[in-house]
Design an enzyme around this catalytic site. Structure first.
Site, PDB file in Angstrom:
ATOM      1  N   TYR A 286       0.772  -1.222   0.033  1.00 38.70           N
ATOM      2  CA  TYR A 286       0.058   0.000  -0.023  1.00 38.70           C
ATOM      3  C   TYR A 286       0.807   1.244   0.045  1.00 38.70           C
ATOM      4  CZ  TYR A 286      -4.408  -2.487   0.715  1.00 38.70           C
ATOM      5  OH  TYR A 286      -5.527  -2.948   0.326  1.00 38.70           O
TER       6      TYR A 286
ATOM      7  N   PHE B 255      -5.327   7.582   6.313  1.00 37.73           N
ATOM      8  CA  PHE B 255      -5.793   6.314   7.000  1.00 37.73           C
ATOM      9  C   PHE B 255      -4.673   5.088   6.940  1.00 37.73           C
ATOM     10  CE2 PHE B 255      -6.918   6.793   2.546  1.00 37.73           C
ATOM     11  CZ  PHE B 255      -6.427   5.604   1.718  1.00 37.73           C
TER      12      PHE B 255
ATOM     13  N   ARG C 134     -13.557  -4.532 -10.333  1.00 36.04           N
ATOM     14  CA  ARG C 134     -14.124  -3.240  -9.641  1.00 36.04           C
ATOM     15  C   ARG C 134     -15.634  -3.072  -9.555  1.00 36.04           C
ATOM     16  NH1 ARG C 134     -10.085  -0.702  -7.022  1.00 36.04           N
ATOM     17  NH2 ARG C 134     -11.274   1.275  -6.967  1.00 36.04           N
TER      18      ARG C 134
ATOM     19  N   THR D 153     -15.569   1.985  -2.574  1.00 38.85           N
ATOM     20  CA  THR D 153     -14.554   1.906  -1.448  1.00 38.85           C
ATOM     21  C   THR D 153     -15.531   1.658  -0.105  1.00 38.85           C
ATOM     22  OG1 THR D 153     -12.885   3.078  -2.854  1.00 38.85           O
ATOM     23  CG2 THR D 153     -12.482   2.611  -0.316  1.00 38.85           C
TER      24      THR D 153
ATOM     25  N   ARG E 114     -18.862  -5.451  -1.616  1.00 37.55           N
ATOM     26  CA  ARG E 114     -18.772  -4.468  -0.453  1.00 37.55           C
ATOM     27  C   ARG E 114     -20.283  -3.821   0.204  1.00 37.55           C
ATOM     28  NH1 ARG E 114     -13.578  -0.959  -3.066  1.00 37.55           N
ATOM     29  NH2 ARG E 114     -12.030  -1.998  -1.794  1.00 37.55           N
TER      30      ARG E 114
ATOM     31  N   HIS F  51      -9.795  -6.192  -1.870  1.00 37.62           N
ATOM     32  CA  HIS F  51      -8.854  -5.277  -2.671  1.00 37.62           C
ATOM     33  C   HIS F  51      -8.967  -5.907  -4.189  1.00 37.62           C
ATOM     34  CE1 HIS F  51      -5.654  -3.054  -4.147  1.00 37.62           C
ATOM     35  NE2 HIS F  51      -5.313  -3.994  -4.901  1.00 37.62           N
TER      36      HIS F  51
HETATM   37  N1  UDP Z   1      -9.433   3.239   3.009  1.00 39.07           N
HETATM   38  C1  UDP Z   1      -9.648   3.583   4.277  1.00 39.07           C
HETATM   39  N2  UDP Z   1     -10.098   5.087   4.433  1.00 39.07           N
HETATM   40  C2  UDP Z   1     -10.354   5.676   3.390  1.00 39.07           C
HETATM   41  C3  UDP Z   1     -10.052   5.303   2.209  1.00 39.07           C
HETATM   42  C4  UDP Z   1      -9.498   3.875   1.880  1.00 39.07           C
HETATM   43  O1  UDP Z   1      -9.278   2.873   5.296  1.00 39.07           O
HETATM   44  O2  UDP Z   1     -10.772   6.773   3.803  1.00 39.07           O
HETATM   45  C5  UDP Z   1      -8.679   1.959   2.884  1.00 39.07           C
HETATM   46  C6  UDP Z   1      -9.800   1.027   2.358  1.00 39.07           C
HETATM   47  O3  UDP Z   1      -9.370  -0.621   2.973  1.00 39.07           O
HETATM   48  C7  UDP Z   1      -9.365   0.832   0.833  1.00 39.07           C
HETATM   49  C8  UDP Z   1      -7.946   0.865   0.827  1.00 39.07           C
HETATM   50  O4  UDP Z   1      -7.697   1.822   2.011  1.00 39.07           O
HETATM   51  O5  UDP Z   1      -9.907  -0.181   0.117  1.00 39.07           O
HETATM   52  C9  UDP Z   1      -7.397   1.756  -0.424  1.00 39.07           C
HETATM   53  O6  UDP Z   1      -7.936   2.656  -0.546  1.00 39.07           O
HETATM   54  P1  UDP Z   1      -8.334   3.063  -2.237  1.00 39.07           P
HETATM   55  O7  UDP Z   1      -8.581   4.483  -2.487  1.00 39.07           O
HETATM   56  O8  UDP Z   1      -7.149   2.583  -3.269  1.00 39.07           O
HETATM   57  O9  UDP Z   1      -9.806   2.126  -2.381  1.00 39.07           O
HETATM   58  P2  UDP Z   1     -10.066   0.695  -3.119  1.00 39.07           P
HETATM   59  O10 UDP Z   1      -9.384   0.918  -4.604  1.00 39.07           O
HETATM   60  O11 UDP Z   1      -9.750  -0.385  -2.342  1.00 39.07           O
HETATM   61  O12 UDP Z   1     -11.551   0.896  -3.474  1.00 39.07           O
END
Ligand code: UDP
Length: 140
Positions: A51, A59, A87, A93, A104, A117
């Site tokens: 990450y 976060f 996706r 998310t 989700r 993920h």
């Molecule tokens: N995440 C979080 N808080 C936020 C945004 C993201 O804890 O405000 C975490 C969540 O587990 C997310 C991951 O960080 O899936 C990666 O974020 P991303 O924006 O890449 O979202 P994704 O691609 O997983 O939808």
């Protein structure tokens, strides 16, 4: 559309609640094939590297703690337009914003513990797959 590979991770909130099979059923019902899969417990260093793109985000620390809180299932999904299709199956998310029927919307606990993920583009998919799998482990 071309056959693609994408990296999926079933996150610790989902493995803890025994949802691996239910999530895999959604991938398979949508026509994605699970061509590699392994259950692992990420170290802090591995989660921080995976990450790394988010390391300046507020976060980040919580996310690393969450992703190392239990086992995950890393997998490679194969199918037509697999990156975008996954996706779509995952949903937004934030589960409160995720469309009905998505993983989700059905399973996530909150914006952090959001069950899955999925790679967000073809180039990140290639990079993320190589992070977890050797070519010999991907069997289409
Ligand atoms: N995440 C979080 N808080 C936020 C945004 C993201 O804890 O405000 C975490 C969540 O587990 C997310 C991951 O960080 O899936 C990666 O974020 P991303 O924006 O890449 O979202 P994704 O691609 O997983 O939808």
């Amino acid at each position: 559309m071309a056959i693609e590979h994408t990296l999926s991770i079933i996150k610790p909130d989902a493995t803890r609640r025994n949802l691996t099979g239910a999530i895999n059923a959604k991938f398979e019902a949508a026509g994605l094939r699970i061509v590699a899969q392994k259950r692992i417990h990420l170290t802090k260093a591995q989660a921080e590297t995976f990450y790394g793109v988010h390391k300046e985000r507020p976060f980040f620390g919580g996310l690393v703690t969450f992703m190392t809180s239990g086992p995950v299932v890393a997998q490679v999904l194969e199918g037509e337009g697999a990156v975008a299709k996954n996706r779509e199956i995952m949903g937004a998310t934030d589960p409160k914003k995720a469309a009905a029927g998505t993983i989700r919307a059905e399973f996530a606990e909150d914006i952090e513990a959001n069950s899955v993920h999925g790679s967000d583009a073809a180039d990140t998919a290639a990079h993320e797959i190589a992070f977890f799998f050797a070519g010999i482990e991907i069997v289409g």
